[in-house]
Design a protein around this motif. Structure first.
Motif: not given
Length: 239
Positions: A114-126, A100-112
């Motif tokens: 696709s990475v921000r989307t992966a972070g969003e899926h991690l947050v919602e799923g977990h 969950l914290p890794a996904g939130r971090q990817a939403q904020e720090r991802g420049t791609r």
């Protein structure tokens, strides 16, 4: 012939009748002793009633060995609860504590994207899995962790230190590797558990893990050769 036998027996002296009666008694005792010995020898020294019967079939070897808490198989209103079941429930909780914290971090720090989307899926799923696993833990009386493991915290620390493209590759590689590991456990628990609540959780977890694997791979950053037991420490391309 019956009258002849009666006449012969009746004509025997008292001493003869006594000898015959004694012989019949000893014969009956001998037959009883033989009958008692037969089942003991047939079951290797045990009677049929004393032969141990396993309560459950032995569990198959785990692809990623489960931690046995030593409590054995417990009866619940939803079916038997095995050590593997409890280990699975705890691992679902642990996954959320760092992903969950890794996904939130990817939403904020991802420049791609696709990475921000992966972070969003991690947050919602977990977030949903975490809600479910808390309900399951309460229903089954399973004590759940409230902090990530030392290894999981080390992965979060690695992500905190990484920057730019290195961060994105590290994020994708760490999370894809973790989901690949847990996927085998989810499938095994789903196939073997006799507890209806655990089975439902495994079904939900299976859907979530597959979704996360798909979005992480869609980033194009997964190093499939690097999905080994040793987690990556530096995914920067070699010059």
């Amino acid at each position: 012939m019956l009258s002849i036998r009666r006449t012969n027996v009746g004509g025997m002296s008292p001493a003869s009748r006594h000898v015959m009666g004694t012989g019949i008694v000893f014969g009956a005792l001998a037959l009883t002793l033989i009958a008692l010995l037969i089942p003991v020898r047939s079951f290797g020294g045990r009677t049929a009633e004393a032969a141990p019967l396993p309560a459950t079939a032995p569990a198959a070897a785990s692809p990623g060995s489960a931690d046995d808490d030593g409590a054995g198989v417990m009866g619940t209103a939803f079916g038997p609860l095995t050590p593997q079941d409890r280990d699975f429930v705890r691992k679902v909780r642990l996954a959320g504590l760092w992903e969950l914290p890794a996904g939130r971090q990817a939403q904020e720090r991802g420049t791609r994207k696709s990475v921000r989307t992966a972070g969003e899926h991690l947050v919602e799923g977990h977030a949903e899995l975490d809600r479910r696993v808390l309900e399951v833990g309460q229903a089954l009386g399973v004590e759940l962790p409230d902090q990530p493991t030392g290894q999981q915290q080390a992965w979060l620390d690695q992500l905190d230190r990484a920057q730019g493209g290195t961060y994105e590759r590290l994020f994708v590689q760490l999370l894809r590797r973790a989901h690949g590991k847990v996927f085998a456990l989810v499938a095994q628990v789903r196939a073997q558990t006799r507890n209806s609540v655990v089975r439902e959780l495994a079904t939900d977890a299976n859907t979530t893990v597959l979704d996360h694997i798909a979005v992480l791979e869609a980033s194009g950053l997964v190093d499939f050769e690097g999905l080994a037991d040793t987690p990556p420490t530096d995914t920067r391309p070699k010059k």
